[in-house]
Enzyme design. Sequence first.
Site, PDB file in Angstrom:
ATOM      1  N   ARG A 219     -17.934  18.203 -27.384  1.00 27.88           N
ATOM      2  CA  ARG A 219     -18.778  17.654 -26.308  1.00 27.88           C
ATOM      3  C   ARG A 219     -19.458  18.758 -25.521  1.00 27.88           C
ATOM      4  O   ARG A 219     -19.023  19.903 -25.518  1.00 27.88           O
ATOM      5  CB  ARG A 219     -17.973  16.787 -25.352  1.00 27.88           C
ATOM      6  CG  ARG A 219     -16.887  17.507 -24.558  1.00 27.88           C
ATOM      7  CD  ARG A 219     -17.297  17.943 -23.146  1.00 27.88           C
ATOM      8  NE  ARG A 219     -16.303  18.800 -22.518  1.00 27.88           N
ATOM      9  CZ  ARG A 219     -16.347  20.124 -22.559  1.00 27.88           C
ATOM     10  NH1 ARG A 219     -17.290  20.754 -23.217  1.00 27.88           N
ATOM     11  NH2 ARG A 219     -15.406  20.840 -21.960  1.00 27.88           N
TER      12      ARG A 219
ATOM     13  N   HIS B  69     -14.930  20.381 -13.459  1.00 28.92           N
ATOM     14  CA  HIS B  69     -13.654  20.476 -12.735  1.00 28.92           C
ATOM     15  C   HIS B  69     -13.492  19.309 -11.756  1.00 28.92           C
ATOM     16  O   HIS B  69     -12.880  19.448 -10.708  1.00 28.92           O
ATOM     17  CB  HIS B  69     -13.508  21.836 -12.036  1.00 28.92           C
ATOM     18  CG  HIS B  69     -13.307  22.953 -13.023  1.00 28.92           C
ATOM     19  ND1 HIS B  69     -12.082  23.251 -13.559  1.00 28.92           N
ATOM     20  CD2 HIS B  69     -14.196  23.798 -13.603  1.00 28.92           C
ATOM     21  CE1 HIS B  69     -12.211  24.252 -14.416  1.00 28.92           C
ATOM     22  NE2 HIS B  69     -13.494  24.597 -14.472  1.00 28.92           N
TER      23      HIS B  69
ATOM     24  N   GLY C 201     -12.907  27.782 -29.296  1.00 30.53           N
ATOM     25  CA  GLY C 201     -12.810  28.438 -27.984  1.00 30.53           C
ATOM     26  C   GLY C 201     -14.156  28.669 -27.317  1.00 30.53           C
ATOM     27  O   GLY C 201     -14.274  29.514 -26.441  1.00 30.53           O
TER      28      GLY C 201
ATOM     29  N   GLY D  40     -15.859  26.480 -25.471  1.00 29.31           N
ATOM     30  CA  GLY D  40     -16.115  25.592 -24.336  1.00 29.31           C
ATOM     31  C   GLY D  40     -16.789  24.288 -24.731  1.00 29.31           C
ATOM     32  O   GLY D  40     -17.308  23.567 -23.898  1.00 29.31           O
TER      33      GLY D  40
ATOM     34  N   SER E 162     -15.093  21.967 -26.513  1.00 33.81           N
ATOM     35  CA  SER E 162     -13.970  21.071 -26.799  1.00 33.81           C
ATOM     36  C   SER E 162     -13.580  21.025 -28.267  1.00 33.81           C
ATOM     37  O   SER E 162     -13.378  19.947 -28.838  1.00 33.81           O
ATOM     38  CB  SER E 162     -14.272  19.642 -26.333  1.00 33.81           C
ATOM     39  OG  SER E 162     -14.284  19.590 -24.962  1.00 33.81           O
ATOM     40  N   SER E 163     -13.454  22.200 -28.848  1.00 37.96           N
ATOM     41  CA  SER E 163     -12.967  22.232 -30.226  1.00 37.96           C
ATOM     42  C   SER E 163     -11.555  21.628 -30.279  1.00 37.96           C
ATOM     43  O   SER E 163     -11.211  20.920 -31.237  1.00 37.96           O
ATOM     44  CB  SER E 163     -12.965  23.663 -30.775  1.00 37.96           C
ATOM     45  OG  SER E 163     -12.296  24.529 -29.889  1.00 37.96           O
TER      46      SER E 163
ATOM     47  N   ASP F   5     -12.702  15.508 -22.023  1.00 39.78           N
ATOM     48  CA  ASP F   5     -13.022  15.934 -23.388  1.00 39.78           C
ATOM     49  C   ASP F   5     -12.555  14.907 -24.417  1.00 39.78           C
ATOM     50  O   ASP F   5     -13.296  14.535 -25.332  1.00 39.78           O
ATOM     51  CB  ASP F   5     -12.369  17.294 -23.688  1.00 39.78           C
ATOM     52  CG  ASP F   5     -12.726  18.348 -22.656  1.00 39.78           C
ATOM     53  OD1 ASP F   5     -13.632  18.096 -21.841  1.00 39.78           O
ATOM     54  OD2 ASP F   5     -12.084  19.413 -22.656  1.00 39.78           O
TER      55      ASP F   5
ATOM     56  N   TYR G 224      -7.035  28.006 -14.996  1.00 38.17           N
ATOM     57  CA  TYR G 224      -7.231  26.547 -14.992  1.00 38.17           C
ATOM     58  C   TYR G 224      -6.098  25.828 -14.233  1.00 38.17           C
ATOM     59  O   TYR G 224      -6.356  25.078 -13.287  1.00 38.17           O
ATOM     60  CB  TYR G 224      -7.386  26.044 -16.433  1.00 38.17           C
ATOM     61  CG  TYR G 224      -7.794  24.585 -16.526  1.00 38.17           C
ATOM     62  CD1 TYR G 224      -9.133  24.226 -16.601  1.00 38.17           C
ATOM     63  CD2 TYR G 224      -6.846  23.571 -16.519  1.00 38.17           C
ATOM     64  CE1 TYR G 224      -9.516  22.889 -16.667  1.00 38.17           C
ATOM     65  CE2 TYR G 224      -7.210  22.241 -16.587  1.00 38.17           C
ATOM     66  CZ  TYR G 224      -8.550  21.906 -16.677  1.00 38.17           C
ATOM     67  OH  TYR G 224      -8.931  20.582 -16.739  1.00 38.17           O
TER      68      TYR G 224
HETATM   69  C1  GLA Z   1     -11.863  21.777 -19.686  1.00 42.03           C
HETATM   70  C2  GLA Z   1     -10.869  20.621 -19.570  1.00 42.03           C
HETATM   71  C3  GLA Z   1     -11.544  19.367 -19.003  1.00 42.03           C
HETATM   72  C4  GLA Z   1     -12.294  19.700 -17.718  1.00 42.03           C
HETATM   73  C5  GLA Z   1     -13.176  20.930 -17.884  1.00 42.03           C
HETATM   74  C6  GLA Z   1     -13.815  21.369 -16.591  1.00 42.03           C
HETATM   75  O1  GLA Z   1     -12.841  21.472 -20.621  1.00 42.03           O
HETATM   76  O2  GLA Z   1     -10.343  20.307 -20.839  1.00 42.03           O
HETATM   77  O3  GLA Z   1     -10.594  18.360 -18.793  1.00 42.03           O
HETATM   78  O4  GLA Z   1     -11.412  19.843 -16.638  1.00 42.03           O
HETATM   79  O5  GLA Z   1     -12.465  22.028 -18.409  1.00 42.03           O
HETATM   80  O6  GLA Z   1     -14.711  20.404 -16.132  1.00 42.03           O
END
Ligand code: GLA
Length: 393
Positions: free
Chosen positions: A37, A44, A136, A138, A140-141, A186, A236
């Site tokens: 995605r 956040h 990795g 960002g 959402s792998s 995600d 995080y």
């Molecule tokens: C990562 C987390 C999500 C979300 C984002 C920040 O992708 O997996 O749940 O918190 O960071 O928006």
Amino acid sequence: MASSFPSVSELVAGARHQYGKVFGEEAPLVAVCAPGRVNLIGEHTDYNQGFVLPMALPLVTVVVGSKTSEQDVTVVTATKDVDEPVRVDFSLPSDGSPLSPGSPSWANYVKGVIHHYRAPPVPGFRAVIASSVPLGGGLSSSASLEVAVYTFLQQLKPDDGEKVAKALSCQQAEHTHAGVPCGIMDQFVSVLGKEGHALLIDCRSLEATSIPLTDPELVILITNSNVKHSLTGSEYPTRRRQCEGAASILGKASLRDATMKDLEEARDKMDDVTYRRARHVIEEIERTVQAAESLKKGAYREFGRLMVESHNSLRDLYEVSCKELDELVSAAMEVEGVFGSRMTGGGFGGCTVTLLQAGAIDKTILHIKERYNGTPTFYVTTPSEGARTLSLS
Ligand code: GLA
């Protein structure tokens, strides 16, 4: 000029080929995929019960395989980022005890999803995994892997098919087996993404509204900084704790329930860092709702302005950006025809997302390449469908 990525059918063909090599002549019976995605805005905010506005990508994780009569699992990856396929074998515990996380780390997602699968016990299986989602990066792998494995298990032994519960189980897998206390965004969009639409997800009610995003005059460009700072892992959970701390000072169940007025009134009850984290979240939730309205109206300039505000807030208040992401956003914003640009995902590296006029794509890519002190990768993307089964015929 943008990177090309393998199509779903190319990934399936590669995975089938690998399956034949590893498991002999026998052909796999099931094929599924689940997308990565990109989040357009609302960063956040998910673990604060707020709103997010992501879309599913044409970059996907594919799983092909078959059920076996034994209680053993064999999984092989055929990911393009990994030269040699990696094979993992483990036995399914007969007493339902959890599969312990171990090495390689990607197999923990598989184990976590098996553990949280909603129609246990899971049968033994053999599978090959292939992915076009950069690892990795960002995008959402990991969620795409979790959701793909869950979708695969649904073909071997169906659950009730409830989609939100499926996303929640995959989120649990990430919490318990990857140790990341992520929000729901995600996994939710990887399950429920809709072709041609972004999803405005209310992370409190877990309801989503789909917003059409098919204007041919508009392009969504993802730029991978190709850097990943090691801070991500520790920062995080720290952010999450700071938000929970702020909500508790404000006497709210979550920051979703707080207004800027509440925050200003309680400012002297918290330290400056807590104040800034909470301010980002409260304002970002509001921005996300506004951005969704702008998108519905085709008010792209307004949408773009909110994206840049989001980026600045992530940089200055939430402190999850980095110089590479800031550089990419600044470079994009210098080009005529660009509406907005921001970091996307957890931060500390990974990707930016940029909304621009279709006619400006070439000059934007060129300009970013010239200005960025690194080697970026570009993806021109369209909103895609969530997890699905694929034909093997
Ligand atoms: C990562 C987390 C999500 C979300 C984002 C920040 O992708 O997996 O749940 O918190 O960071 O928006």
